[in-house]
Design a protein around this motif. Structure first.
Motif, PDB file in Angstrom:
ATOM      1  N   TYR A  56     -39.976 -26.340 -77.735  1.00 33.71           N
ATOM      2  CA  TYR A  56     -39.924 -24.678 -77.167  1.00 33.71           C
ATOM      3  C   TYR A  56     -39.130 -25.133 -76.543  1.00 33.71           C
ATOM      4  O   TYR A  56     -38.830 -24.045 -75.749  1.00 33.71           O
ATOM      5  N   LEU A  57     -38.785 -26.317 -75.563  1.00 29.77           N
ATOM      6  CA  LEU A  57     -37.716 -25.565 -74.110  1.00 29.77           C
ATOM      7  C   LEU A  57     -36.625 -24.892 -74.719  1.00 29.77           C
ATOM      8  O   LEU A  57     -36.066 -24.566 -73.934  1.00 29.77           O
ATOM      9  N   LYS A  58     -36.143 -25.246 -75.936  1.00 31.75           N
ATOM     10  CA  LYS A  58     -34.724 -24.560 -76.153  1.00 31.75           C
ATOM     11  C   LYS A  58     -35.017 -23.303 -76.154  1.00 31.75           C
ATOM     12  O   LYS A  58     -34.185 -22.844 -76.548  1.00 31.75           O
ATOM     13  N   LEU A  59     -36.021 -23.068 -76.981  1.00 35.08           N
ATOM     14  CA  LEU A  59     -36.922 -21.294 -77.306  1.00 35.08           C
ATOM     15  C   LEU A  59     -36.682 -20.831 -76.274  1.00 35.08           C
ATOM     16  O   LEU A  59     -36.661 -19.523 -75.756  1.00 35.08           O
ATOM     17  N   VAL A  60     -37.753 -21.277 -75.188  1.00 35.68           N
ATOM     18  CA  VAL A  60     -38.102 -20.367 -73.662  1.00 35.68           C
ATOM     19  C   VAL A  60     -37.231 -20.449 -73.016  1.00 35.68           C
ATOM     20  O   VAL A  60     -37.548 -19.457 -71.690  1.00 35.68           O
TER      21      VAL A  60
ATOM     22  N   GLU B  79     -31.618 -13.093 -84.400  1.00 36.49           N
ATOM     23  CA  GLU B  79     -32.677 -11.508 -84.735  1.00 36.49           C
ATOM     24  C   GLU B  79     -33.187 -11.637 -83.392  1.00 36.49           C
ATOM     25  O   GLU B  79     -33.207 -12.672 -82.609  1.00 36.49           O
ATOM     26  N   PRO B  80     -33.121 -10.284 -82.967  1.00 36.36           N
ATOM     27  CA  PRO B  80     -33.619 -10.002 -81.141  1.00 36.36           C
ATOM     28  C   PRO B  80     -34.977 -10.225 -81.683  1.00 36.36           C
ATOM     29  O   PRO B  80     -35.626 -10.158 -82.523  1.00 36.36           O
ATOM     30  N   LEU B  81     -36.035 -10.928 -80.100  1.00 37.35           N
ATOM     31  CA  LEU B  81     -36.948 -10.994 -79.846  1.00 37.35           C
ATOM     32  C   LEU B  81     -37.590  -9.684 -78.711  1.00 37.35           C
ATOM     33  O   LEU B  81     -36.881  -9.188 -78.508  1.00 37.35           O
ATOM     34  N   MET B  82     -39.607 -10.390 -78.837  1.00 40.04           N
ATOM     35  CA  MET B  82     -40.023  -9.073 -78.431  1.00 40.04           C
ATOM     36  C   MET B  82     -40.378 -10.113 -77.271  1.00 40.04           C
ATOM     37  O   MET B  82     -41.058 -11.358 -77.093  1.00 40.04           O
ATOM     38  N   ILE B  83     -40.100  -9.306 -75.857  1.00 39.91           N
ATOM     39  CA  ILE B  83     -41.243  -9.308 -75.243  1.00 39.91           C
ATOM     40  C   ILE B  83     -41.732  -8.836 -74.282  1.00 39.91           C
ATOM     41  O   ILE B  83     -41.894  -7.833 -74.368  1.00 39.91           O
ATOM     42  N   SER B  84     -42.775  -9.115 -74.435  1.00 42.32           N
ATOM     43  CA  SER B  84     -43.698  -8.190 -73.991  1.00 42.32           C
ATOM     44  C   SER B  84     -45.186  -8.761 -72.693  1.00 42.32           C
ATOM     45  O   SER B  84     -45.492  -9.754 -72.550  1.00 42.32           O
ATOM     46  N   GLY B  85     -45.470  -7.399 -71.672  1.00 43.59           N
ATOM     47  CA  GLY B  85     -45.826  -7.983 -70.104  1.00 43.59           C
ATOM     48  C   GLY B  85     -47.659  -7.265 -70.183  1.00 43.59           C
ATOM     49  O   GLY B  85     -47.481  -6.182 -70.652  1.00 43.59           O
TER      50      GLY B  85
ATOM     51  N   LEU C 212     -39.643  -4.887 -74.223  1.00 46.73           N
ATOM     52  CA  LEU C 212     -38.147  -4.962 -74.394  1.00 46.73           C
ATOM     53  C   LEU C 212     -36.936  -5.902 -75.348  1.00 46.73           C
ATOM     54  O   LEU C 212     -38.223  -7.250 -75.528  1.00 46.73           O
ATOM     55  N   GLN C 213     -36.470  -5.992 -75.095  1.00 49.83           N
ATOM     56  CA  GLN C 213     -35.400  -6.941 -76.123  1.00 49.83           C
ATOM     57  C   GLN C 213     -35.001  -7.382 -75.478  1.00 49.83           C
ATOM     58  O   GLN C 213     -34.536  -7.445 -74.660  1.00 49.83           O
ATOM     59  N   SER C 214     -34.971  -8.402 -75.888  1.00 49.62           N
ATOM     60  CA  SER C 214     -34.484 -10.044 -75.978  1.00 49.62           C
ATOM     61  C   SER C 214     -33.590 -11.122 -76.149  1.00 49.62           C
ATOM     62  O   SER C 214     -33.728 -10.589 -77.420  1.00 49.62           O
ATOM     63  N   LYS C 215     -32.840 -11.450 -76.392  1.00 52.80           N
ATOM     64  CA  LYS C 215     -31.884 -12.159 -76.508  1.00 52.80           C
ATOM     65  C   LYS C 215     -32.220 -13.742 -77.136  1.00 52.80           C
ATOM     66  O   LYS C 215     -33.077 -14.213 -76.428  1.00 52.80           O
ATOM     67  N   ASN C 216     -31.905 -14.154 -78.190  1.00 49.05           N
ATOM     68  CA  ASN C 216     -32.780 -15.941 -78.409  1.00 49.05           C
ATOM     69  C   ASN C 216     -32.023 -16.066 -78.354  1.00 49.05           C
ATOM     70  O   ASN C 216     -30.304 -15.969 -78.621  1.00 49.05           O
ATOM     71  N   TYR C 217     -31.691 -17.917 -78.261  1.00 46.94           N
ATOM     72  CA  TYR C 217     -30.757 -18.469 -77.984  1.00 46.94           C
ATOM     73  C   TYR C 217     -30.596 -19.481 -79.257  1.00 46.94           C
ATOM     74  O   TYR C 217     -32.331 -20.422 -78.711  1.00 46.94           O
TER      75      TYR C 217
ATOM     76  N   LEU D  94     -43.017 -14.271 -74.367  1.00 45.89           N
ATOM     77  CA  LEU D  94     -42.092 -14.739 -75.282  1.00 45.89           C
ATOM     78  C   LEU D  94     -42.535 -14.793 -76.755  1.00 45.89           C
ATOM     79  O   LEU D  94     -43.610 -15.355 -76.692  1.00 45.89           O
ATOM     80  N   CYS D  95     -42.307 -13.606 -77.377  1.00 47.85           N
ATOM     81  CA  CYS D  95     -42.543 -13.386 -79.453  1.00 47.85           C
ATOM     82  C   CYS D  95     -41.389 -13.905 -79.969  1.00 47.85           C
ATOM     83  O   CYS D  95     -40.438 -13.230 -79.936  1.00 47.85           O
ATOM     84  N   ILE D  96     -41.495 -14.878 -80.922  1.00 45.07           N
ATOM     85  CA  ILE D  96     -41.082 -15.390 -81.636  1.00 45.07           C
ATOM     86  C   ILE D  96     -41.719 -15.411 -83.313  1.00 45.07           C
ATOM     87  O   ILE D  96     -42.721 -16.053 -83.568  1.00 45.07           O
TER      88      ILE D  96
END
Length: 380
Positions: free
Chosen positions: A166-170, A362-368, A375-380, A227-229
């Motif tokens: 969880y935390l490492k993703l978000v 791979e890019p993640l998707m953030i939706s509001g 919105l394209q987001s960076k994944n770590y 945050l969608c993964i």
């Protein structure tokens, strides 16, 4: 009341005190007889003790032989699980020393060879007696120390699962989502010093689904963009974070991203389930270990640095003795501390991390909810 008795890592006090006892005992014996005779008796007693202990280990091995097919697959692994290699090595060394002393000794008519079988039988009887009646069983403190050293506690597993799953993703995407939300809503944290996830860790493990029920000065203000993964076979798995307004004594709002550490709910449910055999005292101990473990994990995490704040507190008090606004006061205290101690991460480090991540993930998707456009987001 705010933070009660966080346990420290165990040290070597027991070993050092045992060394002192050994030295004091040897000094006391040296007043009554020669050092050479003392050494002979010590070696004899050590060897007999090692031999008696080996007999007990063989008894344990007989039990483990029943579980070879299901646990070990072969007898050699069962033997290693039942026996202590250090004990065998020490036993062999003392046997060699004992043999040398016996054959070279001519003092005071001490017949070690004649007394040896008697001592062995006596020690085996005593050790077996202690084993049967539980005197050799490890104490709760010893069990706790073994579990902590080998990371065998429930708290260790929960803390690592919470971090990795969880935390490492978000957390690495938190600042980006706050900036995106800031363009469409005013319900954002007050200042950049508080742009982090505040994680509540109650040692009672009582996790409220609605924070407003825990404290009337805490009010829900909205959610950050989702945050969608793609995670564990689930397409676009959604992760949400909520923004709350924390009111002070003058009813001034202070916004922050706030939530409970959800694994604590598992500890609470375990203590209320008879099948788990998990007492209230064990729950308290595991809750504290969860906090210590999680804090150590996050301190060594480069991905999460600067984007979290753990808020441990002891709320397991009798009803009526705890202030109705205790939780809001604790949160405000941590927010004020953050404003004083906050250090902004270097911008170059942030950019380097983003560029490295984009090259391999791979890019993640953030939706509001306010803006349906992805919105394209960076994944770590």
């Amino acid at each position: 009341m705010y933070l009660n008795d966080i346990p420290l890592p165990r040290g070597n006090a027991a070993i050092w005190s045992s060394i002192i006892v050994m030295f004091a005992s040897f000094t006391h014996m040296s007043f009554f007889t020669e050092v050479k005779i003392i050494l002979q008796h010590i070696v004899l007693q050590l060897f007999v003790s090692f031999l008696a202990g080996t007999m007990l280990r063989l008894c344990e091995f007989l039990e483990e032989c029943r579980h070879v097919p299901s646990r070990y697959k072969n007898c050699w692994k069962a033997l290693k699980a039942s026996c202590n290699l250090k004990q065998y090595c020490c036993g062999i060394v003392t046997l060699i020393v004992f043999y040398c002393l016996v054959h070279k000794s001519k003092t005071d008519g001490m017949d070690f060879l004649s007394s040896f079988p008697w001592n062995v039988s006596l020690s085996c009887f005593c050790y077996s007696f202690f084993k049967v009646f539980g005197f050799l069983d490890p104490t709760p403190a010893e069990i706790s120390e073994i579990c902590e050293e080998n990371k065998l506690n429930v708290a260790h597993g929960l803390a690592w699962s919470y971090y990795v799953g969880y935390l490492k993703l978000v957390l690495p995407n938190l600042e980006e989502r706050i900036k995106y939300h800031q363009r469409t809503s005013k319900s954002v944290p007050d200042c950049k010093e508080t742009w982090k996830l505040y994680i509540l860790i109650p040692f009672s493990c009582k996790v409220h689904d609605k924070l407003e029920k825990a404290d009337s000065r805490i009010e829900f203000s909205g959610n950050l963009p989702e945050l969608c993964i793609d995670r564990a076979g689930i397409k676009a798995r959604s992760y949400k974070h909520s923004i709350y307004s924390i009111y002070d004594e003058k009813f001034g709002p202070h916004r922050c991203i706030l939530e409970y550490a959800t694994p604590l709910r598992s500890l609470f449910e375990m203590s209320n389930d008879a099948a788990a055999a998990f007492s209230k005292e064990q729950r308290l101990e595991q809750a504290k270990l969860f906090y210590i473990t999680l804090e150590n994990i996050l301190k060594n995490s480069q991905e999460c640095a600067g984007y979290f704040k753990l808020i441990p507190y002891d709320d397991d008090l009798e009803e009526g003795k705890i202030d109705s606004h205790f939780l809001s006061n604790v949160i405000l205290k941590h927010m004020a501390q953050e404003r004083l101690e906050y250090t902004v991460p270097e911008q170059s480090t942030w950019k380097e991390t983003v560029n490295d991540s984009l090259a391999s993930v791979e890019p993640l998707m953030i939706s509001g909810s306010d803006d349906p456009q992805p919105l394209q987001s960076k994944n770590y």
